[in-house]
Write a protein that holds these residues in place. Structure first.
Motif, PDB file in Angstrom:
ATOM      1  N   GLU A 170       0.868  -1.189   0.000  1.00 43.02           N
ATOM      2  CA  GLU A 170       0.000   0.000   0.000  1.00 43.02           C
ATOM      3  C   GLU A 170       0.901   1.234   0.000  1.00 43.02           C
ATOM      4  O   GLU A 170       2.040   1.193   0.459  1.00 43.02           O
ATOM      5  CB  GLU A 170      -0.911  -0.072   1.227  1.00 43.02           C
ATOM      6  CG  GLU A 170      -1.857   1.064   1.515  1.00 43.02           C
ATOM      7  CD  GLU A 170      -2.739   1.540   0.395  1.00 43.02           C
ATOM      8  OE1 GLU A 170      -2.178   2.195  -0.495  1.00 43.02           O
ATOM      9  OE2 GLU A 170      -3.957   1.320   0.429  1.00 43.02           O
TER      10      GLU A 170
ATOM     11  N   HIS B  93      -2.387   3.848  -5.774  1.00 43.51           N
ATOM     12  CA  HIS B  93      -3.774   3.623  -6.186  1.00 43.51           C
ATOM     13  C   HIS B  93      -4.366   4.773  -6.980  1.00 43.51           C
ATOM     14  O   HIS B  93      -5.191   4.553  -7.871  1.00 43.51           O
ATOM     15  CB  HIS B  93      -4.652   3.307  -4.964  1.00 43.51           C
ATOM     16  CG  HIS B  93      -4.740   4.406  -3.952  1.00 43.51           C
ATOM     17  ND1 HIS B  93      -5.591   5.473  -4.089  1.00 43.51           N
ATOM     18  CD2 HIS B  93      -4.071   4.594  -2.780  1.00 43.51           C
ATOM     19  CE1 HIS B  93      -5.458   6.266  -3.049  1.00 43.51           C
ATOM     20  NE2 HIS B  93      -4.544   5.775  -2.241  1.00 43.51           N
TER      21      HIS B  93
ATOM     22  N   GLU C 289     -10.495   2.825  -8.020  1.00 38.82           N
ATOM     23  CA  GLU C 289      -9.049   2.711  -8.110  1.00 38.82           C
ATOM     24  C   GLU C 289      -8.526   1.349  -7.664  1.00 38.82           C
ATOM     25  O   GLU C 289      -7.678   0.744  -8.323  1.00 38.82           O
ATOM     26  CB  GLU C 289      -8.396   3.798  -7.258  1.00 38.82           C
ATOM     27  CG  GLU C 289      -8.685   5.213  -7.722  1.00 38.82           C
ATOM     28  CD  GLU C 289      -8.162   6.235  -6.746  1.00 38.82           C
ATOM     29  OE1 GLU C 289      -7.495   5.851  -5.763  1.00 38.82           O
ATOM     30  OE2 GLU C 289      -8.425   7.437  -6.958  1.00 38.82           O
ATOM     31  N   TYR C 290      -9.030   0.876  -6.544  1.00 40.10           N
ATOM     32  CA  TYR C 290      -8.444  -0.335  -5.964  1.00 40.10           C
ATOM     33  C   TYR C 290      -8.776  -1.586  -6.780  1.00 40.10           C
ATOM     34  O   TYR C 290      -8.011  -2.540  -6.789  1.00 40.10           O
ATOM     35  CB  TYR C 290      -8.869  -0.483  -4.509  1.00 40.10           C
ATOM     36  CG  TYR C 290      -8.045   0.383  -3.585  1.00 40.10           C
ATOM     37  CD1 TYR C 290      -6.942  -0.132  -2.924  1.00 40.10           C
ATOM     38  CD2 TYR C 290      -8.357   1.728  -3.407  1.00 40.10           C
ATOM     39  CE1 TYR C 290      -6.177   0.662  -2.094  1.00 40.10           C
ATOM     40  CE2 TYR C 290      -7.592   2.538  -2.579  1.00 40.10           C
ATOM     41  CZ  TYR C 290      -6.498   1.998  -1.924  1.00 40.10           C
ATOM     42  OH  TYR C 290      -5.730   2.797  -1.102  1.00 40.10           O
TER      43      TYR C 290
ATOM     44  N   LEU D 296      -6.200  -1.533  -9.355  1.00 40.45           N
ATOM     45  CA  LEU D 296      -4.929  -1.832  -8.722  1.00 40.45           C
ATOM     46  C   LEU D 296      -4.741  -3.346  -8.547  1.00 40.45           C
ATOM     47  O   LEU D 296      -3.683  -3.904  -8.874  1.00 40.45           O
ATOM     48  CB  LEU D 296      -4.885  -1.112  -7.383  1.00 40.45           C
ATOM     49  CG  LEU D 296      -3.665  -1.178  -6.491  1.00 40.45           C
ATOM     50  CD1 LEU D 296      -3.586   0.101  -5.679  1.00 40.45           C
ATOM     51  CD2 LEU D 296      -3.759  -2.364  -5.547  1.00 40.45           C
TER      52      LEU D 296
END
Length: 308
Positions: free
Chosen positions: A89, A118, A264-265, A268
């Motif tokens: 992260e 992200h 976004e995630y 990702l």
């Protein structure tokens, strides 16, 4: 393709808000377990630490590390040494030297290491990058202002060394800027406003210049209430580009080209799975380098105490 079994290191707010829903929406991934001494996720096996998790679940192939930055290096190193792919992260570490050591170790172990910026997966970022690719940049203005009490309630670590204060969200803006701007840029001035009772800035004003002489300014603030501001404005050859709402809304010459919801995630984690599949790593330290430059080069100004 068989599903990649994944372990989550950390089960706090960012995991519940972003990581868990994204993993559930990524068909190639299967959440196998979590490791967190203070929290767990209902319905998912939980363990005190990464060693206990991996011992109990030898089928786990990859881990996503979502701890505070000061705890990431040793956890990532243990995962890499045991042959696991690792997602970090943002930011990928508390220091540049830690991240560089992890890059070297991942190469030695021939596993994937992914620094997960992200915000680069916001829907407007790729389009903005393509539009700016062959243009002369005249001026860039970044405004990234939000309410720390909303986004980091009770998280004292963010005010300690390594927590980065306002640079925790500010680095998201820098991750977008370093992705979309066609030339590298360098810090020329920084003012860091640090409350008298903490160790990290609550606000920062940064001035950069790129290799072609264009001015890039950034204004970060953790004290904004009401509507939040996550905007990047670029002036180029008589045209203007505005990437707002954290990269979800794109305007060129005041024409809205894109206005979408944040996912976004999900992007990702799809990218992480693709990196694993193709045997690649992706660790860009440029955003973290800019933050390090700000702490190294910035003028510090003490402000009133922060009381949550």
């Amino acid at each position: 393709m068989s599903r990649i079994k994944l372990g989550l290191i950390g089960a706090g707010k960012i995991v519940r808000d972003q990581h868990l829903p994204a993993i559930q929406q990524t068909p190639v991934l299967q959440l196998a377990a979590t490791a967190d001494p203070y929290a767990s996720i209902e319905g998912v096996p939980g363990f005190q630490d990464i060693e206990a998790m991996l011992n109990a679940h030898p089928d786990i192939e990859a881990v996503s590390i979502c701890t505070p930055t000061t705890l990431r290096f040793e956890t990532a190193r243990a995962a890499l040494l045991s042959g696991h792919h690792v997602l970090l992260e943002k930011p990928p570490g508390a220091t540049l030297s830690e991240v560089e050591a992890l890059i070297e170790l991942a190469n030695q172990q021939r596993v994937t290491l992914f620094a997960a910026w992200h915000s680069r997966f916001a829907p407007g970022v790729a389009l903005a990058k393509a539009w700016l690719a062959n243009r002369r940049i005249d001026r860039v203005q970044i405004e990234w202002k939000e309410d720390v009490r909303v986004w980091h309630p009770g998280q004292a670590w963010i005010w300690q060394p390594g927590g980065m204060g306002v640079f925790d969200p500010g680095i998201n803006a820098l991750s977008i800027a370093t992705a979309i701007l066609p030339a590298p840029f360098f810090l020329r001035h920084a003012r860091l406003r640090i409350p008298e009772n903490v160790q990290a800035p609550i606000a920062a004003e940064l001035s950069f210049v790129d290799t072609q002489g264009a001015a890039v300014s950034a204004d970060f603030d953790f004290r904004q209430t009401g509507a939040q501001t996550w905007d990047i404005h670029v002036e180029s050859e008589g045209h203007s580009l505005s990437l707002t709402q954290g990269g979800c809304r794109l305007m060129i010459d005041e024409e809205v080209l894109l206005d979408e919801q944040e996912q976004e995630y999900r992007g990702l984690y799809n990218h992480f799975a693709e990196l694993i599949k193709t045997g690649r790593s992706e660790v860009d330290i440029a955003p973290l380098r800019h933050v390090a430059d700000a702490f190294l080069y910035g003028y510090r100004e003490t402000t009133e105490a922060f009381i949550e």
